[in-house]
Design an enzyme around this catalytic site. Sequence first.
Site, PDB file in Angstrom:
ATOM      1  N   ASP A   1       0.862  -1.174   0.000  1.00 22.73           N
ATOM      2  CA  ASP A   1       0.000   0.000   0.000  1.00 22.73           C
ATOM      3  C   ASP A   1       0.901   1.228   0.000  1.00 22.73           C
ATOM      4  O   ASP A   1       2.099   1.152   0.281  1.00 22.73           O
ATOM      5  CB  ASP A   1      -0.921  -0.019   1.221  1.00 22.73           C
ATOM      6  CG  ASP A   1      -2.195   0.778   0.997  1.00 22.73           C
ATOM      7  OD1 ASP A   1      -2.207   1.662   0.111  1.00 22.73           O
ATOM      8  OD2 ASP A   1      -3.179   0.537   1.705  1.00 22.73           O
ATOM      9  N   TRP A   2       0.322   2.373  -0.306  1.00 23.05           N
ATOM     10  CA  TRP A   2       1.078   3.605  -0.484  1.00 23.05           C
ATOM     11  C   TRP A   2       1.489   4.169   0.885  1.00 23.05           C
ATOM     12  O   TRP A   2       0.658   4.638   1.648  1.00 23.05           O
ATOM     13  CB  TRP A   2       0.237   4.602  -1.252  1.00 23.05           C
ATOM     14  CG  TRP A   2       0.327   4.511  -2.744  1.00 23.05           C
ATOM     15  CD1 TRP A   2       0.664   5.531  -3.592  1.00 23.05           C
ATOM     16  CD2 TRP A   2       0.091   3.376  -3.587  1.00 23.05           C
ATOM     17  NE1 TRP A   2       0.651   5.092  -4.904  1.00 23.05           N
ATOM     18  CE2 TRP A   2       0.308   3.772  -4.931  1.00 23.05           C
ATOM     19  CE3 TRP A   2      -0.269   2.060  -3.335  1.00 23.05           C
ATOM     20  CZ2 TRP A   2       0.162   2.911  -6.009  1.00 23.05           C
ATOM     21  CZ3 TRP A   2      -0.412   1.183  -4.411  1.00 23.05           C
ATOM     22  CH2 TRP A   2      -0.195   1.617  -5.716  1.00 23.05           C
TER      23      TRP A   2
END
Length: 762
Positions: A292-293
């Site tokens: 995920d970012w």
Amino acid sequence: MPRYRQPTLVARQLCLTTAIAALLAFSPAGFAQASNPQPTADSPPLAARAHDPIWARADALVRQMTLEEKITYLHGLFPPQTKNPPADMIPSAGYVPGVPRLGIPTLRESDASLGVANQVEQRKGDTATALPSGLSLAATFEPELAFKSGAMIGAEARAKTFNVLLAGGVNLTRDPWAGRNFEYLGEDPLLGGVLAGESIRGVQSNNIISTIKHFALNAQETGRHVMDARIGEADLRESDLLAFQIAIERGKPASVMCAYNKVNGDWACENDFLLNRVLKKDWAYPGFVMSDWGAVHSTVKAANAGLDQQSGQELDPQIFFGDDLKKAVAEGKVKPARLDDMVRRVLYGVIQTGLMENPIPTSEQKIDYPAHAQVAQAVAERGSVLLKNDGLLPLAKTARKVVLIGAHADVGVLSGGGSSQVRSVGGAPVEIPLNGGEAASFVRVTWHASSPLAAVKAMLPGAEVTYVDGKDPAAAAKAAAGADAVLLFAWHWQTEAQDAPSIALPDGQDALIEAVSAANPKTVVVLESGGPVLMPWLDKVKAVLAAWYPGQRGGEAIARILFGEVNPSGRLPMTFPAAESQAPRPSAPGFAEQAALDEAGRNGQKVGRIKPFAVDYVEGAAVGYRWYAEKGQKPLFPFGYGLSYTSFQYANLKVEGGSRLTVSFDVTNKGQVAGADTPQLYVQAGERKPMLRLAGFKKLDLAPGETRRVSLTVDPRVLADYDVKASGWRLPQGSYGLYVGTHAGDKALTGEAKLDAWKGKP
């Protein structure tokens, strides 16, 4: 995942006043038929996978790549914060440069769960078809519609030159207040897994990549960057991981996205148990794991634990999979074979989906938005759930005076917030910025331009149809008095990066409903929410329709249901509690601490993140309706519940046991109008921890008087215990009570199955 993250502020829900899923016969195929597991992070899988032509093709490409090319393909850019961007980069979620000399495509990534996202209009003027919330899709209980909606957003992504959709959310609903519940598919692993798998399969039918996310236990937004989700292995395998496993087998996503939080002490994106043991060994998953970012915390540990690609590198403290990874390989801390495996897995996904042979267009293509809008409307119509009807619905088209109240129903319908936010075709008639917290950097409270007022007027040409904003309960009550019907639109907004402080309706809406229903008993409440809400006024209104966040054709869908052009057929994919105290946790752990930090930030003080904390998931595998059954609690509305304008009858139950459970029965439409029903099969099973389990479901449309035979064959894992010591599934021989009904707890037909002992691989 956040597109613009403020690193010093983390999640909390802001009240608008301040900022304003019949189990199809399921036969798990799995990836084991196509490839063998890779036992450890540093053992080259080529020999074991030599029979797999996709793997062989990917390996051939890896052998031709330089070290620099390999490293480049393992860390992605975040376009809004990229300095000196490549010429073909557009504002979006991510960008990973390809290798043109080898035909390896650049990966152009878009947020995606509910459509091709463009949250705060990074791409000016770019709109897309906005699906209703994931809960609305789950409430359809229709795998076919999940595939169709996935195929639709995948087609739009390709036409807009994206080839990776960050879709496929299947985290189970453990708490009714969680901010991202609306994106996901409810509380049951079978329903969520089947529908997520079909949606992913639909996306990838366009020869582009879909993810499945967020792996695993991303069950709340408060403190998501620092929290440790704790649960036993058997409980995890029988709940959240089972949903992922079913979805991966069914949809074969090219990528898995790991979550922000820790799971049992290790960050999800460097969790050897989740990534190497469960995903790549036990499930033989051949694709790649992307972060995920802002979810990467290391180089060596993450790479060796199974993370294959760092996403949105600008949102991490450093570029862990760039020069740091190259150095780790040179020093022998990450073996060259593991580096090749990381690249090979990304290429496997590129080849598996057909992206290599079918590259995305170099310029945007024409999109049939009217046809796609019909898909969004179908999900809204099939997923809206009629919770109460004291005979007022369907509304007569002879009505002469109808009053709509509240929730900006004159101009549109509410949307959930976060990375899934779509700039829908038609625009956003209302957008309200937030005034603090992590979500403020990439979220606005947004309405889609689908006016319920206009849709109702179209149903009643010549009638007096008016709108009142509802800010003044007395004025709203006065306007409602004497109307043939009152349609009161109630809202409860939720978003990524913030959990709701309560599931009570905010902004004095309970008092508004009380005042209006007292003035006119012919009141229908239409709920636009991201999950359950409390209803202290339930006995005082004639009807309640849960429309969720109904997407860009929500106004039209709601009107068609209220006036009987569509027979409501949605069923609750999550339990609606009668009180917040019924849930395993009445509020988000860490919420008070985060609220204090957010308030300090709004007062101009410099604050850091909330301190790390742990959440013990005491309910274990008893998620949702299983918890209520275990505790003997009566919810406001149970899982699977939903009313219709007709009635259905079940009869002639037949139970076939032995090595595989099959249940068949007749369903008859006993009413005067056509309608759709969703009979559900529940089995009480579990030696380790006896639990009620949804074992099958089927949605079918029936004409008046029509009877159809339904047959449900049960995946034994849904009934089995996970045996940690034996590392596999185990179903003891014995008798198992079961029933078929309209919801969890409705025992319309009861029976017993005699099943043989069964053991299965993890």
